[in-house]
Structures are given as structure tokens and as C-alpha cells.
Design an enzyme around this catalytic site. Structure first.
Site, PDB file in Angstrom:
ATOM      1  N   CYS A   2      95.708 -70.806  65.574  1.00  0.00           N
ATOM      2  CA  CYS A   2      96.658 -71.822  66.032  1.00  0.00           C
ATOM      3  C   CYS A   2      97.833 -71.981  65.089  1.00  0.00           C
ATOM      4  CB  CYS A   2      95.952 -73.162  66.145  1.00  0.00           C
ATOM      5  SG  CYS A   2      94.467 -73.118  67.119  1.00  0.00           S
ATOM      6  N   ARG A  27     100.068 -64.487  64.769  1.00  0.00           N
ATOM      7  CA  ARG A  27      98.797 -65.017  64.286  1.00  0.00           C
ATOM      8  C   ARG A  27      97.694 -64.902  65.340  1.00  0.00           C
ATOM      9  NH1 ARG A  27      99.303 -68.468  59.996  1.00  0.00           N
ATOM     10  NH2 ARG A  27      97.517 -69.655  60.739  1.00  0.00           N
ATOM     11  N   TRP A  81      94.658 -70.992  69.752  1.00  0.00           N
ATOM     12  CA  TRP A  81      93.651 -69.924  69.809  1.00  0.00           C
ATOM     13  C   TRP A  81      92.345 -70.650  70.117  1.00  0.00           C
ATOM     14  CZ3 TRP A  81      89.162 -68.402  67.179  1.00  0.00           C
ATOM     15  CH2 TRP A  81      88.804 -67.056  67.284  1.00  0.00           C
ATOM     16  N   ASN A 107      95.502 -77.940  64.275  1.00  0.00           N
ATOM     17  CA  ASN A 107      94.846 -76.673  63.900  1.00  0.00           C
ATOM     18  C   ASN A 107      93.538 -77.030  63.194  1.00  0.00           C
ATOM     19  OD1 ASN A 107      97.180 -75.471  64.724  1.00  0.00           O
ATOM     20  ND2 ASN A 107      97.770 -74.676  62.717  1.00  0.00           N
ATOM     21  N   GLY A 108      92.495 -76.258  63.404  1.00  0.00           N
ATOM     22  CA  GLY A 108      91.229 -76.526  62.724  1.00  0.00           C
ATOM     23  C   GLY A 108      90.166 -76.956  63.718  1.00  0.00           C
ATOM     24  N   GLU A 488      86.850 -49.173  56.630  1.00  0.00           N
ATOM     25  CA  GLU A 488      88.191 -49.657  56.956  1.00  0.00           C
ATOM     26  C   GLU A 488      88.812 -48.834  58.090  1.00  0.00           C
ATOM     27  OE1 GLU A 488      89.796 -52.216  56.557  1.00  0.00           O
ATOM     28  OE2 GLU A 488      91.877 -51.680  56.904  1.00  0.00           O
ATOM     29  N   LYS A 492      90.010 -50.457  61.615  1.00  0.00           N
ATOM     30  CA  LYS A 492      91.387 -50.329  62.117  1.00  0.00           C
ATOM     31  C   LYS A 492      91.374 -49.855  63.552  1.00  0.00           C
ATOM     32  CE  LYS A 492      93.106 -52.090  60.125  1.00  0.00           C
ATOM     33  NZ  LYS A 492      93.084 -53.006  59.050  1.00  0.00           N
ATOM     34  N   GLU A 495      89.932 -52.506  66.036  1.00  0.00           N
ATOM     35  CA  GLU A 495      90.802 -53.681  66.175  1.00  0.00           C
ATOM     36  C   GLU A 495      91.922 -53.459  67.182  1.00  0.00           C
ATOM     37  OE1 GLU A 495      91.288 -56.176  62.063  1.00  0.00           O
ATOM     38  OE2 GLU A 495      92.041 -54.138  62.003  1.00  0.00           O
ATOM     39  N   HIS A 511      70.090 -41.533  59.619  1.00  0.00           N
ATOM     40  CA  HIS A 511      69.040 -42.551  59.755  1.00  0.00           C
ATOM     41  C   HIS A 511      69.223 -43.372  61.031  1.00  0.00           C
ATOM     42  CE1 HIS A 511      67.427 -41.560  55.871  1.00  0.00           C
ATOM     43  NE2 HIS A 511      68.613 -41.673  55.324  1.00  0.00           N
ATOM     44  N   LYS A 610      95.413 -63.408  63.048  1.00  0.00           N
ATOM     45  CA  LYS A 610      95.858 -62.878  61.759  1.00  0.00           C
ATOM     46  C   LYS A 610      95.232 -63.663  60.621  1.00  0.00           C
ATOM     47  CE  LYS A 610      98.332 -60.305  59.071  1.00  0.00           C
ATOM     48  NZ  LYS A 610      97.718 -58.999  58.832  1.00  0.00           N
TER      49      LYS A 610
HETATM   50  C1  G6P Z   1      91.410 -61.575  60.082  1.00  0.00           C
HETATM   51  C2  G6P Z   1      92.480 -60.509  60.261  1.00  0.00           C
HETATM   52  C3  G6P Z   1      92.151 -59.308  59.368  1.00  0.00           C
HETATM   53  C4  G6P Z   1      92.006 -59.752  57.937  1.00  0.00           C
HETATM   54  C5  G6P Z   1      90.956 -60.859  57.786  1.00  0.00           C
HETATM   55  C6  G6P Z   1      90.973 -61.461  56.389  1.00  0.00           C
HETATM   56  O1  G6P Z   1      90.216 -61.146  60.625  1.00  0.00           O
HETATM   57  O2  G6P Z   1      92.561 -60.113  61.621  1.00  0.00           O
HETATM   58  O3  G6P Z   1      93.210 -58.361  59.476  1.00  0.00           O
HETATM   59  O4  G6P Z   1      91.648 -58.663  57.145  1.00  0.00           O
HETATM   60  O5  G6P Z   1      91.250 -61.920  58.699  1.00  0.00           O
HETATM   61  O6  G6P Z   1      92.209 -62.069  56.185  1.00  0.00           O
HETATM   62  P1  G6P Z   1      92.791 -62.429  54.770  1.00  0.00           P
HETATM   63  O7  G6P Z   1      94.097 -63.113  55.063  1.00  0.00           O
HETATM   64  O8  G6P Z   1      91.811 -63.357  54.117  1.00  0.00           O
HETATM   65  O9  G6P Z   1      92.961 -61.178  54.001  1.00  0.00           O
END
Ligand code: G6P
Length: 615
Positions: A2, A27, A81, A107-108, A488, A492, A495, A511, A610
Site C-alpha cells: 500500500c 510497490r 494491496w 498502510n499496515g 536467486e 528471479k 517472480e 535426493h 516491492k
Molecule cells: C519483496 C520484494 C523482493 C525483496 C524482498 C525483501 O518480497 O518483492 O524483491 O527482495 O521483499 O525486500 P527488502 O527491501 O527487505 O530487501
């Protein structure tokens, strides 16, 4: 997640709020709304809609046609959100109080909302939405005795959970009141107008002078004045922070997506992360925000790392650095688990909290838990003035500029660069010799060049992406430093392309997951020239024996890999400890182009946010 924008000043708040909401789109959100105030006791105008900000703009032009040329000098807007209640018009913010005289955005999460709601219902209030937030609007109205700030303060005393809120009332057409507990609120100080937002991206177009509220702060803002106090109405003063981000940093600059722009920025962002910090002659790194001299560093015996998502993967690389380079005992935890499992933290433990945004709720909770247990806490953040950066006590900024694409890219390579410098600095207070330190520092200094050389492989990566974009499942495998890189790479891809992808230690494949391998399940094998490569080559053979196509990421000129694998992305040679940087950049490009070919909404993937400000 949000986002909040509020404006009070002489200009028409609609334009400023809507453009601020556009800045917050990155975001992640699913609905949006705006509440506007004209003058004393005139009904607040409320426009809300599910979908995108462009849908909100259409709804605003229907509700307020051009001939309605009133200038709304006060307003609040929100991107939602969904947490409580589906994304629809009713659940979108702002929410109005019963009389319609108070509007709030939130927000929250209000944890005791069910209890508050049932009490309000008994008192005759009716609720329109399924949200936890609507209780705030009704409580403010109930607590109002002529003073808007007083009503917000009284409401805050009844709320449990986390919030950033902004409130307007038709009874106070020149005032916004905002408050925070656990969810950020920043205030942009301009000449004759004030902008409030949950994220500085919505502010920096107007001013670089920003005040960040602390938990428990309430701000009363007019166009020309701000007043900050505690819930108990005790005045507090908060420092002004200068934000050196440029508006161009939050624009695409000719790229199709922010993610692609940010991948391409990495030669520069890595250079920014290391600039002025590498002490080549001394064979160490100087990170001034750390505020620890070598004697204090030598006293730290154990490093605990807490982070989420991509930052967690950078933290895994960091754990290897502390063990490998500094010879220190080190552990990494997903931030939520760190707090949930009551970790053992001693006075000689340093918690390293890694967060690009500096606002991730779970990472923040880990920081607070570590403080509570008396540990030294060091934050590695990108966003200046963010909550984790302020609460950590000491820390290091990435200086990567704003990262807008939801899938984190440049933050990762900067985090890894900072962790390498940190480990070298700790190592130099221990067994690392000046010569060995010099060599590592030199290796780090050429990383921007190496990043450039990986990006130059993009046309080859596009061809590979075209070949595999139709796949439904992917595996990523690696050992040692390549294990976090495998996690990672898989993160990626899933996502942004919605392809099911899993990262595994190369040895673990047999395994269980090997049961899933067949000709339509590609395996990305991370085999740069490192000692563990030979074993991973054996694992590649196991994949090939099950007809799985193998895409390797390997060191330039490696003919063994070329003859064994179906496709190869070559990276320049570099020291083993730095291989996660070029390998990850290659993975980012592969994921990006697969997602682009599949037509996915790359910068704002479905369901993702985000900055995850709820636990
Ligand atoms: C969300 C984002 C990720 C990010 C993670 C941690 O899930 O979509 O891209 O890595 O938060 O965010 P931060 O701001 O704590 O690195």
C-alpha cells in the site's frame, strides 16, 4: 504494498496526488482511491476504483468533469494491496467515517480490528467494507472533540498492530494529520505546500528536504507549517534529511522496463557501492557508517544475518564471506524465522540486517529483537532514512539509487559488494594479511568492468531465452557460492515469468527433484571456474542422462562446459568469492527476457509487492 500520498497547498491536489500514486505503482497494488476537500463543511469528494491508477484517473474525470474547475487544495490518495477483503471499489481506500466528514488512508494491519469493529457495531456504526482499516475512520469520528490531531491521538491509543495513516476532515480544510507506528510516513517540506507520503518516490519531484516520522509520531501539516508530537501531545523534533535521488532515477530513461534499466545500471551501481571505500594500500575497506574501529570489530565473535527475499540470498553469500574470508562463525536466517524462533544472541554477536527498502516488516522485527537482546545491529540498506537504516544503530548504504522494478536486481549486486567489503574489513582485524587483503580489494575494484562484460552478452542470452521461454518448469543448480546464486536465479525467474523454478544445491538434486527431470525441464547449471565445478559437472551428466536440457553459466573459454551443455552463457574470469555477481547478472537477463517473450508485466508482477510492510 500500500502507498499513501497527501497534499495541502495552493495547487490542485488531484494532479499532485495522482502523479504521486503513479510513482508508488511499482510497490504493487490492486486498487486505488482519493479523497478531496474543498472548504469548510463541504462534503468530501471520494473516488475509488479497483485496478490501476489509470482506472482511477478515468473515474476521477467522470466524477469531476472538466467543467467542474474547483481547486481542491487538500487531499489524500492511496494504492491498496489487499490483505483484509478482496480488491474491489468498496474495500479500496480512502474510507469515510459515518458522517462522511472524516477520510482516512491506512498502510499496515490493525490486529485488534475485529474487536474494535464489533464494539462499534454494538454502538450503532455500520461498516461498508471488509477491511481492518475502516475502524480507524469511525474511531476518529467518535473521538473527535473539535481537534483533529487529538482525535487521531485518541484513536492511536486504541489501535494494535501497524499503521501509517493520513487523515483529512471537511471540518479542517487546510490540515492533514498523519501518524505512524511500524509503517513509514515521510513529509516533504516545500515552500508554501506540504506533501506527505509513505515513500519518498512520491515526494522527490517537489523537494529533496524530507522528514521521516518515528513510531508514535503524529504530524499536523498545513501548507505553511508542520507540527510533530507524540500520542501524549508532547512536541518532538525530527531532523530534516536531504535526499540525493534525482527524478530521472525513477523514470525509465528509454528502457522498456525499470527492471531492464536497473540490470543495465549495475556497472555504475556496483561502482557507487565501492566508491571511496576500498583502501587498496591497507588491503581493507573503510565503511564509515559502521562506526566501529578495528578494536570493536575484533571483539565481535559471531555474525548473524537476517533478511528476506533477494536480500536473503545476498545474505547467504555474506555468510560464506564471513566464514571464508574472516574465519568468523556466521549464520543466516530468514528474518521472520529469526524472530519467531527465539535465537541465541550474545553480546559479542553482530546482527547484519539486509534490506533494500529498509522497511520490510520481518527484517525490522529482527532488528528490534536483536536490540532487545543487546546485540550490535548493523543495517545494509539502500533507501536513505528508511526505518531499518535509522533503527539499526550503525550501517552501510548501497547508494544504488531507487530500485523500482519489483524483482530486485541492482540491489543484490550492491549488497554482495558491501558484504564482501564488510567481511574483508572484519578479516583484517583477524588473520587476513595485508597482501591477501590487497588482492581481494583489487578484485572488487574491477567488478564494474566485469558487470559490463556480462551485460554485453545480452544478445546471446536473448537467443537462449527464446529457446526456453515456453518451458513450464526450471531447475537451477550450484555449489558453494553458486548455491545462493542458484536460489536467486530461480527466484528471479518465478517472480517475473510465472514459470515454476526451483534452486537446489547441485548435489541435492538427486535426493528428490531429479524425479521431475525430462526433456521439457531445463536445468540452469552454475559452473564458473571454481573448485566445486568438477562435482557440478558430474551433476550435469546426471541431468543429461535424464534428457533434461542444460543451460550453463560458465567462465569464458571453458570448452568442457561448452561440449557437455546445450547452451552456455559465458562470464569473464574472476575470483571465486565474486562469482555471484556476474553469474547473477546473467541470470537476471535470462529471467527478464524469458518474461518479456512471455508477455508478462515485468515491473509489477501479480501478487508481489516491492516493499513488504506486513509480517
Ligand atoms: C519483496 C520484494 C523482493 C525483496 C524482498 C525483501 O518480497 O518483492 O524483491 O527482495 O521483499 O525486500 P527488502 O527491501 O527487505 O530487501
Amino acid at each position: 504494498m500500500c502507498g499513501i500520498v497527501g497534499y495541502v497547498g495552493p495547487r490542485n491536489s488531484i494532479n499532485i496526488i495522482v502523479s504521486g500514486l503513479h510513482r508508488l505503482e511499482y510497490r504493487g497494488y490492486d486498487s486505488a482511491g482519493i479523497a478531496l476537500c474543498l472548504k469548510n463543511n463541504e462534503k468530501l469528494v471520494l473516488v475509488k476504483t479497483p485496478g490501476k491508477i489509470s482506472d482511477l484517473e478515468t473515474a476521477i474525470s467522470k466524477a469531476l468533469p472538466v467543467k467542474d474547475n474547483r481547486t481542491f487544495t487538500l487531499g489524500i490518495g492511496h494504492t491498496r494491496w489487499a490483505t483484509h477483503g478482496v480488491p474491489n471499489q468498496v474495500n479500496a481506500h480512502p474510507h469515510l467515517s459515518r458522517s462522511g466528514e472524516f477520510a482516512i488512508v491506512h498502510n499496515g494491519i490493525i490486529e485488534n480490528y475485529a474487536d474494535l469493529k464489533s464494539r462499534l457495531i454494538k454502538q450503532g456504526y455500520t461498516f461498508k467494507s471488509d477491511t481492518d482499516s475502516e475502524v480507524i475512520a469511525h474511531l476518529i469520528e467518535q473521538c473527535y472533540e473539535g481537534n483533529l490531531k487529538g482525535a487521531v491521538a485518541a484513536t492511536m491509543e486504541r489501535l494494535e498492530g501497524t499503521y501509517g495513516i493520513a487523515v483529512i476532515s471537511s471540518k479542517h480544510p487546510d490540515t492533514i494529520v498523519a501518524a505512524r507506528k511500524g509503517s513509514p510516513i515521510a513529509v516533504g517540506i516545500c515552500d508554501g505546500e506540504t506533501i506527505i507520503a509513505s515513500d519518498i518516490s512520491a515526494i522527490i519531484n517537489y523537494t529533496k528536504q524530507v522528514i521521516f516520522l518515528n513510531d508514535g509520531d503524529i504530524i499536523t501539516a498545513t501548507a505553511s507549517n508542520i507540527d510533530i508530537s507524540s500520542v501524549k501531545n508532547i512536541p518532538v523534533s525530527r531532523e530534516m534529511t536531504h535526499i540525493d535521488w534525482d527524478i530521472r532515477d525513477i523514470e525509465k530513461g528509454g528502457y522498456e522496463h525499470f527492471m531492464l534499466k536497473e540490470i543495465h545500471e549495475q556497472p555504475l551501481t556496483i561502482a557507487n557501492a565501492i566508491r571511496g571505500r576500498l583502501m587498496e594500500a591497507e588491503g581493507t575497506a573503510k565503511l564509515s557508517g559502521m562506526q566501529m574501529d578495528p578494536r570493536e570489530m575484533a571483539r565481535i565473535d559471531r555474525i548473524a544475518i537476517a533478511a528476506c527475499g533477494t536480500s536473503y540470498h545476498a545474505g547467504m553469500v555474506g555468510k560464506y564471506y564471513f566464514e571464508d574470508i574472516a574465519g568468523m562463525s556466521s549464520e543466516i536466517q530468514q528474518a521472520a524465522e529469526f524472530r519467531d524462533r527465539n535465537p541465541i544472541i550474545q553480546r559479542d554477536t553482530c546482527l547484519v540486517a539486509i534490506s533494500q527498502s529498509g522497511e520490510t516488516a520481518d527484517t525490522l522485527a529482527a532488528v528490534r529483537e536483536a536490540h532487545q537482546k543487546g546485540a550490535t545491529v548493523l543495517g545494509i540498506c539502500n533507501v536513505v532514512g528508511s526505518t531499518i537504516a535509522r533503527e539499526a544503530g550503525c550501517g552501510v548504504y548501497l547508494h544504488a539509487g531507487p530500485e523500482i522494478g519489483v524483482a530486485s536486481t541492482k540491489a543484490f549486486t550492491s549488497q554482495v559488494s558491501v558484504l564482501a567489503m564488510l567481511a574483508i574489513a572484519f578479516a583484517r582485524t583477524r588473520r587476513l594479511s595485508v597482501n591477501a587483503g590487497r588482492e581481494m580489494i583489487h578484485q572488487l575494484s574491477v567488478m564494474p568492468k566485469i558487470a559490463e562484460q556480462v551485460i554485453a552478452q545480452e544478445s546471446i542470452i536473448i537467443k537462449i531465452a527464446e529457446k526456453y521461454a515456453g518451458s513450464r518448469d526450471f531447475f537451477y543448480i550450484g555449489r558453494g557460492y553458486m548455491y545462493p546464486a542458484a536460489l536467486e536465479g530461480a527466484l528471479k525467474l518465478k517472480e517475473i515469468s510465472y514459470i515454476h523454478a526451483e534452486g537446489y544445491h547441485a548435489s541435492e538434486l538427486k535426493h528428490g527433484p531429479i524425479a521431475l527431470l525430462e526433456k521439457n525441464v531445463p536445468v540452469v547449471a552454475l559452473v564458473p571456474n571454481v573448485p566445486a565445478k568438477i562435482k557440478t559437472m558430474g551433476n550435469i551428466q546426471e541431468c543429461k542422462a535424464r534428457n533434461a536440457p542444460v543451460i550453463a553459466i560458465a567462465t569464458e573459454g571453458d570448452n568442457d562446459v561448452r561440449s557437455l551443455c546445450d547452451d552456455v552463457i559465458f562470464i569473464p574470469p574472476c575470483d571465486e568469492f565474486l562469482t555471484p555477481i556476474p553469474v547473477t547478472i546473467a541470470e537476471q537477463l535470462l529471467a527478464y527476457h524469458i518474461a518479456r517473450i512471455r508477455g508478462c508485466p515485468i515491473d509489477q508482477p501479480r501478487n508481489l509487492a516491492k516493499s513488504v510492510t506486513v509480517e
